[in-house]
Motif scaffolding. Structure first.
Motif, mmCIF file in Angstrom:
data_model
loop_
_atom_site.group_PDB
_atom_site.id
_atom_site.type_symbol
_atom_site.label_atom_id
_atom_site.label_comp_id
_atom_site.label_asym_id
_atom_site.label_seq_id
_atom_site.Cartn_x
_atom_site.Cartn_y
_atom_site.Cartn_z
ATOM 1 N N THR A 56 9.161 6.152 4.505
ATOM 2 C CA THR A 56 8.112 5.185 4.176
ATOM 3 C C THR A 56 8.614 4.322 3.035
ATOM 4 O O THR A 56 8.809 4.814 1.925
ATOM 5 C CB THR A 56 6.825 5.905 3.756
ATOM 6 O OG1 THR A 56 6.432 6.819 4.782
ATOM 7 C CG2 THR A 56 5.718 4.893 3.501
ATOM 8 N N TYR A 57 8.800 3.032 3.307
ATOM 9 C CA TYR A 57 9.410 2.134 2.344
ATOM 10 C C TYR A 57 8.368 1.388 1.527
ATOM 11 O O TYR A 57 7.304 1.026 2.034
ATOM 12 C CB TYR A 57 10.324 1.137 3.055
ATOM 13 C CG TYR A 57 11.565 1.797 3.613
ATOM 14 C CD1 TYR A 57 11.558 2.413 4.863
ATOM 15 C CD2 TYR A 57 12.745 1.840 2.858
ATOM 16 C CE1 TYR A 57 12.684 3.043 5.354
ATOM 17 C CE2 TYR A 57 13.878 2.472 3.350
ATOM 18 C CZ TYR A 57 13.830 3.072 4.602
ATOM 19 O OH TYR A 57 14.954 3.709 5.082
ATOM 20 N N GLU A 58 8.726 1.118 0.288
ATOM 21 C CA GLU A 58 7.866 0.327 -0.590
ATOM 22 C C GLU A 58 8.125 -1.154 -0.330
ATOM 23 O O GLU A 58 9.151 -1.550 0.245
ATOM 24 C CB GLU A 58 8.165 0.671 -2.045
ATOM 25 C CG GLU A 58 7.832 2.108 -2.398
ATOM 26 C CD GLU A 58 6.362 2.411 -2.192
ATOM 27 O OE1 GLU A 58 5.518 1.698 -2.784
ATOM 28 O OE2 GLU A 58 6.056 3.371 -1.444
ATOM 29 N N SER A 59 7.194 -1.951 -0.788
ATOM 30 C CA SER A 59 7.328 -3.394 -0.639
ATOM 31 C C SER A 59 8.616 -3.864 -1.287
ATOM 32 O O SER A 59 8.935 -3.497 -2.424
ATOM 33 C CB SER A 59 6.125 -4.087 -1.292
ATOM 34 O OG SER A 59 6.277 -5.475 -1.254
ATOM 35 N N GLY A 60 9.363 -4.666 -0.554
ATOM 36 C CA GLY A 60 10.619 -5.189 -1.073
ATOM 37 C C GLY A 60 11.836 -4.396 -0.651
ATOM 38 O O GLY A 60 12.967 -4.812 -0.916
ATOM 39 N N VAL A 62 13.678 -2.414 2.718
ATOM 40 C CA VAL A 62 13.623 -2.322 4.179
ATOM 41 C C VAL A 62 14.644 -1.326 4.692
ATOM 42 O O VAL A 62 15.682 -1.087 4.063
ATOM 43 C CB VAL A 62 13.836 -3.696 4.838
ATOM 44 C CG1 VAL A 62 12.691 -4.639 4.490
ATOM 45 C CG2 VAL A 62 15.171 -4.298 4.440
ATOM 46 N N GLN B 2 0.020 -1.041 -8.563
ATOM 47 C CA GLN B 2 0.303 0.385 -8.536
ATOM 48 C C GLN B 2 0.910 0.879 -9.832
ATOM 49 O O GLN B 2 0.803 2.055 -10.162
ATOM 50 C CB GLN B 2 1.253 0.680 -7.364
ATOM 51 C CG GLN B 2 0.642 0.417 -6.010
ATOM 52 C CD GLN B 2 1.677 -0.089 -5.019
ATOM 53 O OE1 GLN B 2 2.715 -0.584 -5.398
ATOM 54 N NE2 GLN B 2 1.381 0.014 -3.742
ATOM 55 N N TYR B 99 4.453 6.545 -8.743
ATOM 56 C CA TYR B 99 4.822 5.297 -9.395
ATOM 57 C C TYR B 99 4.914 5.536 -10.892
ATOM 58 O O TYR B 99 3.994 6.108 -11.494
ATOM 59 C CB TYR B 99 3.799 4.198 -9.103
ATOM 60 C CG TYR B 99 3.775 3.798 -7.660
ATOM 61 C CD1 TYR B 99 2.802 4.305 -6.801
ATOM 62 C CD2 TYR B 99 4.734 2.947 -7.134
ATOM 63 C CE1 TYR B 99 2.786 3.952 -5.471
ATOM 64 C CE2 TYR B 99 4.719 2.588 -5.801
ATOM 65 C CZ TYR B 99 3.747 3.091 -4.976
ATOM 66 O OH TYR B 99 3.734 2.746 -3.653
#
Lengths: 112, 110
Positions: A56-60, A62, B2, B99
């Motif tokens: 599961t990737y975070e925004s930014g 890929v 976040q 986070y």
């Protein structure tokens, strides 16, 4: 507690190449994560490594650039693909549960 | 967003002085964790706070979770040179992502 090892500890790579970082935990953990940390900065979450399924990737971030594998509950790999100098950073893996995370020593990557 | 904000970003103290770092969120936190990262090292887990108003102590370190669960603090009494490092708070979101806060770098002057 858990002890986490990473390899390589550091590497210097040419732009356009790829590097795979390995993360090994000495016990089974429910969660594993990959972070990137620039000197003097906080940790940026790249992705959650999911056992037996796609990360599961975070925004930014890929999958084509940072493919991640997690074949079991103690091991994960992060590949930094088609590297550029902007990818120079420290890459950290962590493992644990919702109550605590244990970190590996990090991989210091320099891209020329 | 976040990320949680920490203040101050940097703190220099004389050995023996007290130190406090604050972690602030615009949204309610389900829990808050604190980590310490020594220079050149990796983050090391210190503690987790879960309950509103919770206070926990570890020797000279006192951790607090705000009543509204939107802020937390770490207080060190009578700092020592071994306290040098960057202190991060971290939040866990419902998707089990961690986070990290922006961090507070502590320098202790002998």
């Amino acid at each position: 507690s858990a002890v986490i090892s990473q390899k390589p500890s550091r590497d210097i790579c040419q732009r356009g190449t790829s590097l795979t970082i390995q993360c090994q935990v000495d016990s089974q953990v429910t969660m594993m994560f990959w972070y990137r940390q620039q000197p003097g900065q906080s940790l940026t979450l790249i992705a959650t490594a999911n056992q037996g399924s796609e990360a599961t990737y975070e925004s930014g971030f890929v999958i084509d650039k940072f493919p991640i594998s997690r074949p079991n509950l103690t091991f994960s790999t992060l590949t930094v693909s088609n590297m550029s100098p902007e990818d120079s950073s420290i890459y950290l893996c962590s493992g644990g549960s919702a109550d605590t995370q244990y970190f590996g020593p990090g991989t210091r990557l320099t891209v020329l | 967003g976040q990320q949680v904000m920490q203040i101050p970003q940097y703190q220099h103290v004389q050995e023996g002085e007290d130190f406090t770092t604050y972690c602030n969120s615009s949204t309610t936190l389900s829990n808050i964790q604190w980590y310490k990262q020594r220079p050149g090292g990796h983050p090391v887990f210190l503690i987790q706070l879960v309950k509103s108003g919770e206070v926990k102590k570890q020797k000279r370190l006192t951790f607090q979770f705000g009543e509204a669960k939107k802020n937390s603090s770490l207080h060190i009494t009578a700092t020592q040179t071994t306290d040098v490092g960057t202190y991060f708070c971290a939040r866990l979101l419902s998707g089990n992502q961690f986070y990290f806060g922006t961090g507070t770098s502590l320098t202790v002057i002998p």
